[in-house]
Design an enzyme around this catalytic site. Structure first.
Site, PDB file in Angstrom:
ATOM      1  N   ARG A 222       0.861  -1.180   0.000  1.00 34.93           N
ATOM      2  CA  ARG A 222       0.000   0.000   0.000  1.00 34.93           C
ATOM      3  C   ARG A 222       0.894   1.226   0.000  1.00 34.93           C
ATOM      4  O   ARG A 222       1.958   1.230   0.611  1.00 34.93           O
ATOM      5  CB  ARG A 222      -0.921  -0.006   1.220  1.00 34.93           C
ATOM      6  CG  ARG A 222      -2.150  -0.882   0.985  1.00 34.93           C
ATOM      7  CD  ARG A 222      -3.370  -0.392   1.725  1.00 34.93           C
ATOM      8  NE  ARG A 222      -3.391  -0.816   3.108  1.00 34.93           N
ATOM      9  CZ  ARG A 222      -4.010  -1.919   3.552  1.00 34.93           C
ATOM     10  NH1 ARG A 222      -4.640  -2.716   2.732  1.00 34.93           N
ATOM     11  NH2 ARG A 222      -4.017  -2.226   4.823  1.00 34.93           N
TER      12      ARG A 222
ATOM     13  N   GLU B  86      16.022  20.808  12.709  1.00 37.62           N
ATOM     14  CA  GLU B  86      15.367  19.786  13.531  1.00 37.62           C
ATOM     15  C   GLU B  86      15.173  20.227  14.979  1.00 37.62           C
ATOM     16  O   GLU B  86      14.283  19.741  15.668  1.00 37.62           O
ATOM     17  CB  GLU B  86      16.170  18.477  13.497  1.00 37.62           C
ATOM     18  CG  GLU B  86      16.133  17.753  12.156  1.00 37.62           C
ATOM     19  CD  GLU B  86      17.085  18.356  11.132  1.00 37.62           C
ATOM     20  OE1 GLU B  86      17.951  19.178  11.513  1.00 37.62           O
ATOM     21  OE2 GLU B  86      16.962  18.019   9.934  1.00 37.62           O
TER      22      GLU B  86
ATOM     23  N   PHE C 206      18.204  12.000  12.325  1.00 40.99           N
ATOM     24  CA  PHE C 206      18.217  13.411  12.728  1.00 40.99           C
ATOM     25  C   PHE C 206      17.425  13.616  14.023  1.00 40.99           C
ATOM     26  O   PHE C 206      17.805  14.416  14.877  1.00 40.99           O
ATOM     27  CB  PHE C 206      17.676  14.295  11.603  1.00 40.99           C
ATOM     28  CG  PHE C 206      18.407  14.104  10.305  1.00 40.99           C
ATOM     29  CD1 PHE C 206      19.784  13.951  10.292  1.00 40.99           C
ATOM     30  CD2 PHE C 206      17.728  14.049   9.092  1.00 40.99           C
ATOM     31  CE1 PHE C 206      20.478  13.756   9.107  1.00 40.99           C
ATOM     32  CE2 PHE C 206      18.408  13.849   7.899  1.00 40.99           C
ATOM     33  CZ  PHE C 206      19.787  13.703   7.902  1.00 40.99           C
TER      34      PHE C 206
ATOM     35  N   ARG D 265       8.099   3.897   4.525  1.00 43.46           N
ATOM     36  CA  ARG D 265       7.378   4.840   3.675  1.00 43.46           C
ATOM     37  C   ARG D 265       7.351   4.346   2.221  1.00 43.46           C
ATOM     38  O   ARG D 265       7.939   3.329   1.891  1.00 43.46           O
ATOM     39  CB  ARG D 265       8.000   6.230   3.759  1.00 43.46           C
ATOM     40  CG  ARG D 265       9.435   6.270   3.287  1.00 43.46           C
ATOM     41  CD  ARG D 265       9.797   7.593   2.676  1.00 43.46           C
ATOM     42  NE  ARG D 265       8.828   8.050   1.713  1.00 43.46           N
ATOM     43  CZ  ARG D 265       8.768   7.641   0.431  1.00 43.46           C
ATOM     44  NH1 ARG D 265       9.623   6.745  -0.005  1.00 43.46           N
ATOM     45  NH2 ARG D 265       7.867   8.108  -0.393  1.00 43.46           N
TER      46      ARG D 265
END
Lengths: 279, 354
Positions: free
Chosen positions: B49, B98, B123, B206
């Site tokens: 997906r 960040e 990070f 991802r």
């Protein structure tokens, strides 16, 4: 909401903030009294001229947020909160003792009116950016004030936040830099110079002012200008202050980050403050 | 130019070169290449997906009006761009910064919002630690930190490989740590952490993310481990993408008549101590903890410490990344090299069980 009707009133507030701080130092036998005495005039203007707040409801949604990025200045903010009626005066006896609501370094969970946990320096301005974004989302008219030190200008995170505040056009952010030119190892300008400070902030997109932070009228005017400005920019007021201001024998002592006060000198300091009090 | 170790004297430099110099020659004909950073980890032919985190967050935000999204120049690389496109007024691009990303998220949470802050795991863990610790966790604020490229999921080398993110974060009080396995896990975990009050660090897969847990009767719950399959010889305890790997390995090991159970532990902190102890107490099973993380300070040591404290002492093995800065290269190459590919898991378990 307590407000002074005149500058004489602000001077009296500043005197009382100094007295509360010295009494806390006396109880504990130590403390960052030098910083508290230096920044007392700025806090008097903040809490008795500029800020909107309710002493009995420190979470009131409509309040202006006052962040203490410099956690070790807690003694100064406690003194201001006592004077503002947020904390009872008798509680100053507990300063820095076990289970007190007034620990040596300021923490949000301990003290009403302490908005954030400071102390790890260079955090306050970034948190202020987020709070300003949040207040704008809520269409709030509240300001966020972030009291920081000249030493914190050495932290890279301060400049990330400064750039971010200008990028997001945070006109509800007012940073106050207590420039006493003193940090742990010596004069701030000799450790990692941030000068020219106002030029740097202006280059970052801020509206910048620099005033004598022990001149109450100058500080009051700077706060008024910062609040009334129509430009969509964050504002900074750099306040040049004198460590231990108001207690001449400490002012003239070899100034250090942590001023040593002998046990018998606390009473002398209170007497010196009384002599300098405006009537 | 010949950069073989013999060109140099003794010392670290020569040793470092010797680690990879010979491979140049050997692999020249059938060279695998490092994937682009944005590539997903899904192999060809597997059900996937797309951007499960981004789509789920965008959907949740329609009903949960406090959700806002922030990123430090990595919206596209953390799938937050899906949310940003659907809710542009609730998305904050914080730039490559960040520290203020985390501080500002803390400030937004202070004002009553539920910020999802995204960047790469390296990070967040290495650069922004103090800000997550003091501005967010110490205050127990409702900030969700969702980070791509956990463990060894990029071939770009140590600058981007967050091999020790869990070790860094496990010591932080108040912080819940989630390491989901697949798209289904990510979708359910995203909803669960959106509803949970408190700071969360979630590792993110991802892009096109495999779907594997739909074969099992599975729902994600914060703090709960789930036994995905039972078996008498080996108990795999795993999190993140390693659960996919050990499920595949368990199937392959059936041919060797090695019967493997799989306990999926998507919440690394707080650990589901009851489920882990119950599973590990069953006599005669080797415990093999599999994690996409250095062997130091992650799920493996967390489970080992728990078992030791409770006096449960099965045969214990760890499948994890070595305590090294890892190589750059193609992910399949690296997963084989460092022992976290399915085939390497199968090979090791065969050896251990014999």
């Amino acid at each position: 909401m307590p407000r002074a009707g005149s500058n004489v009133g602000l001077a009296e507030r500043a005197y009382r903030i100094r007295r509360h701080a010295v009494r806390m130092g006396q109880v504990q036998g130590q403390g960052y009294v030098g910083q508290a005495l230096g920044v007392a005039d700025v806090l008097a203007v903040a809490y008795f001229h500029a800020l909107r707040y309710r002493p009995t409801d420190t979470r009131w949604e409509g309040r202006d947020r006052f962040l203490l990025s410099i956690g070790h200045y807690a003694i100064a903010l406690y003194a201001a909160l006592i004077e503002a009626g947020v904390l009872p005066e008798e509680e100053l006896e507990t300063y820095g003792t076990d289970d007190s609501r007034m620990p040596m370094s300021g923490m949000a969970a301990y003290t009403p009116g302490m908005e954030i946990t400071g102390g790890s320096l260079g955090h306050g301005l970034g948190i202020a950016v987020g709070m300003c974004l949040g207040l704008k989302r809520k269409r709030s008219g509240s300001f966020v004030y972030n009291l920081m030190s000249d030493g914190e200008l050495g932290e890279g995170s301060t400049w990330e936040a400064a750039m971010s505040a200008a990028h997001h056009r945070l006109d509800n952010l007012i940073a106050i830099v207590d420039f006493n030119n003193q940090q742990a190892d010596g004069p701030s300008t000799a450790m990692l110079s941030s000068e020219p400070v106002t030029d740097k902030f202006e280059a970052f997109g801020w509206h910048a002012q620099r005033v004598d932070g022990n001149d109450i009228e100058a500080v009051r005017m700077a706060f008024d200008l910062a609040r009334g400005l129509k430009e969509p920019r964050p504002r900074v007021i750099v306040c040049d202050t004198r460590m231990a201001k108001g207690v001449p024998f400490l002012e003239s002592r070899d100034i250090a980050h942590f001023i040593r006060v002998e046990p018998h000198e606390w009473t002398l300091a209170l007497e010196a403050l009384e002599r300098g009090r405006s009537h | 130019m010949d950069v073989g170790p013999r060109s140099f004297g003794e010392g670290t430099f020569a040793l470092r070169l010797s680690k990879f110099a010979p491979r140049h020659a050997v692999n020249a004909g059938e060279r695998k290449t490092t994937s682009a950073m944005i590539a997903s980890i899904a192999p060809d032919g597997i059900a996937t997906r797309n951007a499960p985190f981004g789509h789920t967050l965008a959907r949740l935000a329609h009903e949960r009006l406090g959700i806002v999204g922030l990123t430090a120049d990595l919206a596209k690389y953390t799938d937050l761009h899906v949310f940003a496109q659907e809710h542009p007024d609730r998305f904050y691009q914080m730039g490559m910064a960040e520290q203020v990303l985390m501080s500002a998220a803390a400030g937004l949470a202070r004002e009553g919002f539920t910020p999802f802050a995204t960047t790469y795991a390296v990070f967040a863990s290495r650069r922004a630690y103090d800000f997550i610790c003091m501005a967010i966790a110490e205050e127990n604020l409702d900030v969700k930190i969702v980070c791509a490229l956990p463990g060894l999921t990029t071939g770009y080398g140590p600058s981007h490989q967050a091999t020790e993110d869990i070790a860094i974060f496990r010591g932080m009080p108040n912080l819940t740590i989630i390491d989901p396995c697949d798209a289904l896990d990510i979708e359910q975990a995203t909803e669960a952490i959106a509803d949970y009050k408190g700071p969360v660090y979630m590792r993110l897969l991802r892009g096109k993310v495999p779907v594997v847990l739909d074969e099992y009767d599975y729902t994600f719950q914060i703090g709960k481990a789930r036994l995905l399959r039972d078996g008498a010889d080996v108990l795999f305890i795993s999190s993140g993408l390693m659960t996919m790997r050990v499920l595949e390995a368990a199937k392959a090991l059936e041919a060797d008549r090695i019967d493997c159970a799989v306990l999926h532990v998507p919440t690394i902190k707080p650990l589901d101590t009851d489920a882990i102890l119950a599973a590990a107490r069953r006599a005669g099973r080797m415990v093999v903890v599999a994690e996409n993380h250095t062997m130091i300070g992650g799920l493996g040591e967390g489970v080992a410490g728990l078992l030791m404290r409770e006096g449960v002492t099965p045969v214990f093995r760890q499948i994890a990344l070595p305590d090294e800065f890892l190589d750059a290269g193609a992910l399949p190459t690296l997963h084989d090299r460092y022992g976290i590919s399915t085939s390497e898991i199968v090979r090791r378990v065969r050896k251990w069980v014999k």
